[in-house]
Design a protein around this motif. Structure first.
Motif, PDB file in Angstrom:
ATOM      1  N   ALA A  94       0.835  -1.205   0.000  1.00 36.95           N
ATOM      2  CA  ALA A  94       0.000   0.000   0.000  1.00 36.95           C
ATOM      3  C   ALA A  94       0.867   1.250   0.000  1.00 36.95           C
ATOM      4  CB  ALA A  94      -0.925   0.015   1.210  1.00 36.95           C
ATOM      5  N   THR A  95       0.421   2.238  -0.777  1.00 35.91           N
ATOM      6  CA  THR A  95       1.031   3.563  -0.800  1.00 35.91           C
ATOM      7  C   THR A  95      -0.058   4.578  -0.487  1.00 35.91           C
ATOM      8  OG1 THR A  95       2.643   2.919  -2.483  1.00 35.91           O
ATOM      9  CG2 THR A  95       2.231   5.285  -2.222  1.00 35.91           C
ATOM     10  N   VAL A  96       0.254   5.568   0.337  1.00 37.72           N
ATOM     11  CA  VAL A  96      -0.716   6.620   0.627  1.00 37.72           C
ATOM     12  C   VAL A  96      -0.075   7.982   0.364  1.00 37.72           C
ATOM     13  CG1 VAL A  96      -2.036   5.259   2.274  1.00 37.72           C
ATOM     14  CG2 VAL A  96      -0.135   6.622   3.086  1.00 37.72           C
ATOM     15  N   VAL A  97      -0.845   8.849  -0.250  1.00 39.26           N
ATOM     16  CA  VAL A  97      -0.403  10.206  -0.547  1.00 39.26           C
ATOM     17  C   VAL A  97      -1.056  11.132   0.468  1.00 39.26           C
ATOM     18  CG1 VAL A  97      -0.383  12.060  -2.256  1.00 39.26           C
ATOM     19  CG2 VAL A  97      -0.156   9.669  -2.991  1.00 39.26           C
ATOM     20  N   ALA A 110      -0.110   5.498   9.513  1.00 42.24           N
ATOM     21  CA  ALA A 110      -0.059   4.855   8.194  1.00 42.24           C
ATOM     22  C   ALA A 110       1.267   4.107   8.016  1.00 42.24           C
ATOM     23  CB  ALA A 110      -0.254   5.892   7.097  1.00 42.24           C
ATOM     24  N   ARG A 111       2.353   4.746   8.423  1.00 39.55           N
ATOM     25  CA  ARG A 111       3.654   4.081   8.337  1.00 39.55           C
ATOM     26  C   ARG A 111       3.713   2.863   9.261  1.00 39.55           C
ATOM     27  NH1 ARG A 111       7.035   9.720   8.199  1.00 39.55           N
ATOM     28  NH2 ARG A 111       7.226   9.882   5.921  1.00 39.55           N
ATOM     29  N   ALA A 115       2.479   1.017   5.350  1.00 44.93           N
ATOM     30  CA  ALA A 115       2.319   1.676   4.054  1.00 44.93           C
ATOM     31  C   ALA A 115       3.527   2.540   3.719  1.00 44.93           C
ATOM     32  CB  ALA A 115       1.063   2.541   4.053  1.00 44.93           C
ATOM     33  N   THR A 116       3.758   2.723   2.434  1.00 45.72           N
ATOM     34  CA  THR A 116       4.696   3.732   1.959  1.00 45.72           C
ATOM     35  C   THR A 116       3.962   5.068   1.936  1.00 45.72           C
ATOM     36  OG1 THR A 116       5.890   2.166   0.571  1.00 45.72           O
ATOM     37  CG2 THR A 116       6.101   4.495   0.009  1.00 45.72           C
ATOM     38  N   VAL A 117       4.460   6.051   2.662  1.00 42.14           N
ATOM     39  CA  VAL A 117       3.792   7.353   2.758  1.00 42.14           C
ATOM     40  C   VAL A 117       4.536   8.369   1.895  1.00 42.14           C
ATOM     41  CG1 VAL A 117       3.089   9.231   4.287  1.00 42.14           C
ATOM     42  CG2 VAL A 117       2.947   6.844   5.071  1.00 42.14           C
ATOM     43  N   GLU A 118       3.811   8.984   0.961  1.00 42.90           N
ATOM     44  CA  GLU A 118       4.361  10.037   0.121  1.00 42.90           C
ATOM     45  C   GLU A 118       3.795  11.373   0.594  1.00 42.90           C
ATOM     46  OE1 GLU A 118       6.658   9.627  -1.983  1.00 42.90           O
ATOM     47  OE2 GLU A 118       6.630   7.464  -2.375  1.00 42.90           O
ATOM     48  N   LEU A 119       4.643  12.206   1.186  1.00 42.39           N
ATOM     49  CA  LEU A 119       4.215  13.519   1.659  1.00 42.39           C
ATOM     50  C   LEU A 119       4.451  14.538   0.555  1.00 42.39           C
ATOM     51  CD1 LEU A 119       5.681  13.411   5.278  1.00 42.39           C
ATOM     52  CD2 LEU A 119       3.346  12.911   4.531  1.00 42.39           C
ATOM     53  N   VAL A 120       3.393  15.239   0.167  1.00 40.33           N
ATOM     54  CA  VAL A 120       3.474  16.121  -1.002  1.00 40.33           C
ATOM     55  C   VAL A 120       2.925  17.507  -0.656  1.00 40.33           C
ATOM     56  CG1 VAL A 120       3.224  14.154  -2.562  1.00 40.33           C
ATOM     57  CG2 VAL A 120       1.199  15.463  -1.902  1.00 40.33           C
TER      58      VAL A 120
END
Length: 308
Positions: A94-97, A110-111, A115-120
């Motif tokens: 799982a990846t979450v943005v 989430a981490r 999950a892989t967390v992408e902070l944008v």
């Protein structure tokens, strides 16, 4: 649109995988608001919010090929944790943005679920779409999805199975996922029940969409109730809201804060501001009508926001 049979099927799929959350009462809140309140305590749900209902339902209905590619969602926090938990339990990457400004505790959750967390920064939905397409991941929209809506309908079924006498349901509103699922379920079981949504004045995309007659997008959506600060109204959610919801009211930021403190002090429930939206509406003058169920949607609280 989800049928009652489909919602019941989703509830059966979820049975034993998630909690059947309790319905609580508070004589202090009943006296404060001059009526009979039932509190659907979804803050005790897996990952601390209702979100697992819809996101786990979606995950269970993906094909083997979709699951193998891995899933991705975009979230202010609760959907991120819910998808991460569901994916971990299903053995799916799982990846979450999430925005860089998201609540740190929700990022950590989430981490923590793997999950892989992408902070944008900037447009979250645009970044979500870019990462999804570049990595060929399976997109899971946090609310604008029929399976997600159907899963959230399980909450409505529980309400009426446990308390068929309920006359009114109060539901916090973000992008429309929870209220569209709950409203569909309860109206199909009990057509004369009232469903009222509550959203922040500063993130009122559903109210604006209802007024325009089409799904709208806000240039910005910020609220102490970060779980309700969706900048878009779901295109699948809006028709269900139009058909099954009796009204959506806006509430002020100060009322959300006051409501959070009030419920916490009277019930000792550590709810997040999004989950206090119903009580903010009551503080601002919404009158109780018969037996009223208020959905306490989550408890992933950023304690720093409650400090004086």
């Amino acid at each position: 649109m989800p049928t009652l049979d489909e919602i019941r099927q989703a509830a059966r799929q979820l049975d034993g995988r998630i909690h059947r959350t309790p319905i609580l009462t508070s004589s202090a809140l009943n006296e404060r608001f001059n009526g009979e309140l039932l509190l659907k305590a979804e803050l005790f749900q897996k990952t601390g919010s209702f979100k697992v209902r819809g996101l786990l339902t979606k995950l269970l209905r993906l094909s083997a090929e979709e699951r193998e590619r891995g899933v991705i969602t975009v979230s202010a926090g609760n959907a991120a944790g819910a998808l991460a938990w569901a994916a971990r339990n299903a053995g799916v990457p799982a990846t979450v943005v999430m925005a860089k400004t998201a609540v740190p505790a929700k990022i950590d959750a989430a981490r923590g679920y793997g999950a892989t967390v992408e902070l944008v920064e900037g447009d979250l939905m645009a970044e979500y779409a870019r990462i999804r397409d570049e990595r060929k991941l399976t997109g899971v929209h946090p609310f604008d999805d029929e399976d997600v809506i159907t899963g959230h309908g399980s909450l409505g079924l529980e309400l009426l199975e446990d308390h068929p006498e309920i006359d009114t349901v109060l539901v916090p509103v973000g992008g429309g996922g929870l209220i569209s699922g709950v409203a569909t379920a309860v109206k199909l079981v009990k057509p004369d029940i009232r469903v009222i949504g509550i959203e922040p004045e500063q993130a009122d995309v559903v109210s604006r969409s209802l007024e325009a007659g089409e799904a709208r997008t806000l240039p910005t959506a910020r609220s102490i109730a970060d779980g309700l600060a969706a900048p878009v109204c779901g295109t699948r959610n809006l028709p269900l809201i139009q058909q099954y919801v009796d009204g959506v009211v806006r509430v002020r930021e100060d009322s959300l804060l006051e409501a959070t403190r009030l419920v916490m002090s009277r019930t000792k429930l550590a709810l997040e501001p999004a989950a206090a939206a119903s009580f903010a509406a009551l503080i601002e003058g919404l009158e109780l009508d018969g037996v009223t169920a208020a959905v306490i949607s989550g408890g992933n609280l950023d304690v720093s926001k409650l400090m004086l």
